[in-house]
Structure formats: structure tokens, C-alpha cells
Write an enzyme that holds these catalytic residues in place. Structure first.
Site, short mmCIF file in Angstrom:
data_model
loop_
_atom_site.label_atom_id
_atom_site.label_comp_id
_atom_site.label_asym_id
_atom_site.label_seq_id
_atom_site.Cartn_x
_atom_site.Cartn_y
_atom_site.Cartn_z
N CYS A 23 -5.81 -2.70 2.63
CA CYS A 23 -5.52 -2.58 3.91
C CYS A 23 -6.72 -2.73 5.18
O CYS A 23 -6.94 -3.74 5.25
CB CYS A 23 -4.67 -1.09 4.38
SG CYS A 23 -3.73 -1.10 5.70
N GLU A 41 0.76 -1.16 0.03
CA GLU A 41 0.31 0.00 -0.05
C GLU A 41 0.96 1.53 -0.15
O GLU A 41 2.05 1.38 0.75
CB GLU A 41 -0.89 -0.08 1.16
CG GLU A 41 -1.63 1.05 1.26
CD GLU A 41 -2.75 1.30 2.64
OE1 GLU A 41 -3.73 2.02 2.50
OE2 GLU A 41 -2.44 0.82 3.77
N LYS A 86 -10.37 2.48 -2.22
CA LYS A 86 -10.53 1.83 -0.81
C LYS A 86 -11.56 2.40 -0.15
O LYS A 86 -12.09 3.44 -0.18
CB LYS A 86 -9.15 2.38 0.20
CG LYS A 86 -9.21 1.73 1.38
CD LYS A 86 -8.02 2.22 1.99
CE LYS A 86 -7.63 1.68 3.46
NZ LYS A 86 -6.32 1.94 4.02
#
Length: 299
Positions: A159, A49, A122
Site C-alpha cells: 500500500c 491488504e 510494511k
């Protein structure tokens, strides 16, 4: 319709590396690591990331927005040229500047021919000490949709998405061939050793559970190294531990907590079919009784 042409083993290249404040040097190292993996036979390379620099979300600092870039942009152009030269697919995580004052934490997939196969923005954005991402990132608006590539249908999440089983399930329901998690997570140095171990083990366990619950391989790629707090705090020690599992959660490869590594891991995309026949979770889901999942809480 699920892609039925992907019936083979796949060599996945994983880049686990440390970063410094020198963005150009970080990116040059990343490009060189991709070259090394391609030379070892990688067909798909996954980066951690926000791989271009330090994890800047430890504090809310408006100057960090200068690091954001458009997609397409300089990074996707360089990665596209490299993907075309090496004949590999690349999953890269970037700080996307979508518009003035509008930014995302975005994973972009570069196809073998250098084109952009798709993006995932995300969806779950944390806001915790040391991880002030809500200051920087607008929640994604592209949904949970796998990206079709020449090496398979990639269910990419990022994540904090790791902790939400709903995200993995939706990717599986849309025909993903594997789940991929670029991530940046670590310990606060001041925490006791027992708490550090519990946090890392929880992170590993929840992702292995996504593999098991959905009958899919999982690829999780983290960074390593100490990164200082710009405000003078104790900073973060990123715990590495990148790993690849098969569709029963079995470890195929695990990286160390404190070393840079470039590794190629072979996964068998056909095993998901055999595992799902044995453990048919998708068949037995009781969607007629899951309506309350659309509520925040059952008061």
C-alpha cells in the site's frame, strides 16, 4: 544471484473483494475465491491488504489489536493447507502480532507445499485522516528483499509503499521478477468528483511508473466497497481498480471500481530481459552522485 530458472509465462490470480465486520465470513469467501482462481489455472494468487476484515485504521481504537495474529498462526495454517491442496503460491496480507504490544502490517508468502516462503513487513506507515496506521503498526525491519518462490522472485511491497520509488528500485536491484502491491485505498465520499479522479489516477500512474523505471511487471490488488467510520464520520469508499501491467507499464488487465472480481492474468516473465536491453536504466544509474538520497532533504 538472480534466479535464472524462471523463464516462462506465469498465470496470476487476483482477488478484489469487499469486506464486512464478519472476519470468519470474509476469510471463507477469500478461500473460496482462491479455489476458483486455481480452477482457472492460477499459479500465484494475490490478496488485497488486510483481507480478513474491514480496514480498521480509520480511527485509533485499541480493541482492534484483538484482530492481530501470529505468523505462523491460524491464517497461515489455513492458507498453507489450501496452497498445498491446490498447488498454488499465495500472497496474503495480515495484521501480525509479533509480540506483546508489537504489531506489523505484514505480507506473507505461502509456497505450493504449504510452507511459509517469506514475509515482508510494511516499511512506510501512513498517518492521515482515515488512515491512522502509525497507531497500529511498527515500521518493518526486514528491508526490501524479494522472496524466492517456485514461481519466481517476488518483490512484495504494501500500500503506502506504492508511492516511494526507492522501495521499488531496491526490490528490482535485488533481482525481483515482478513487483506486487497488496493495498487498501479509497476516496472520502465527501470529496468532489474531480479530486477523486485525480487521486485514483495518481495511484495508478505512480505504480505504472515503477514498472517502467525498473522494467518489471506490476500487480496491484485493492479492495472495493463502502466501509463506515467507527466514529460516525463519512467512512471510505474503496476504489477497486486492481490492475496488472507489463514491464513497460502497459495494462494487461484492469478491474472495475465497484465490483468484486476473481481474474487470472498471464504475464511473460521473459519480457523484462528484452525491455531492459532496450531501456538499460540499471546500467546508466549514476550511483556515484546519488549520495544525497540518504538525506531527508537537501537544505
Amino acid at each position: 544471484m538472480r534466479n535464472q530458472s524462471i523463464k516462462r509465462k506465469l498465470n496470476i490470480g487476483v482477488v478484489q473483494q469487499s469486506c464486512t465486520a464478519d472476519i470468519a465470513a470474509n476469510f471463507a469467501k477469500t478461500l473460496e475465491n482462491i479455489r476458483k482462481l486455481a480452477a482457472q489455472g492460477a499459479e500465484l494468487v494475490v490478496l488485497q491488504e488486510l483481507h480478513r476484515g474491514l480496514y480498521f485504521c480509520q480511527q485509533e481504537i485499541s480493541d482492534h489489536f484483538d484482530q492481530a495474529e501470529t505468523i505462523p498462526g491460524p491464517s497461515t495454517e489455513a492458507l498453507g493447507n489450501l496452497a498445498r491442496e491446490l498447488n498454488v503460491v499465495i500472497v496474503a496480507s495480515l495484521f501480525e502480532k509479533r509480540g506483546v504490544g508489537l504489531h506489523h502490517n505484514t505480507a506473507v508468502v505461502i509456497e505450493r507445499d504449504g510452507s511459509i516462503a517469506g514475509m515482508y513487513r510494511k516499511m512506510h506507515i501512513p498517518d492521515d485522516p482515515g488512515y491512522y496506521e502509525k497507531f497500529y503498526f511498527t515500521p518493518g525491519d526486514l528491508g526490501f528483499n524479494p522472496i524466492q518462490t517456485s514461481v519466481g522472485k517476488l518483490g512484495i511491497l504494501v500500500c503506502w509503499d506504492q508511492w516511494f520509488p526507492e522501495a521499488a528500485r531496491l526490490m528490482a536491484m535485488a533481482g525481483a521478477d515482478l513487483l506486487i502491491y497488496p493495498t487498501a485505498i479509497g476516496w472520502t465520499p465527501s470529496e468532489d468528483e474531480g479530486e477523486k479522479d485525480r487521486q485514483r489516477e495518481a495511484w495508478i500512474t505512480v505504480q505504472r511508473a515503477h514498472a517502467i523505471a525498473n522494467g518489471l511487471p506490476v500487480v496491484s490488488v485493492n479492495r472495493i466497497g463502502h466501509e463506515p467510520d467507527p466514529a460516525g464520520g463519512c467512512g471510505l469508499d474503496f476504489w477497486g481498480s486492481s490492475f496488472v501491467t507489463g514491464p513497460q507499464g502497459e495494462f494487461l488487465w484492469v478491474a472495475p471500481v465497484d465490483q468484486e472480481v476473481n481474474s487470472v492474468v498471464e504475464i511473460d516473465l521473459q519480457r523484462s530481459e528484452a525491455v531492459r536491453r532496450m531501456w538499460p536504466y540499471l546500467r546508466d544509474r549514476r550511483i556515484d552522485h546519488y549520495g544525497d538520497l540518504l538525506k531527508i532533504y537537501r537544505d
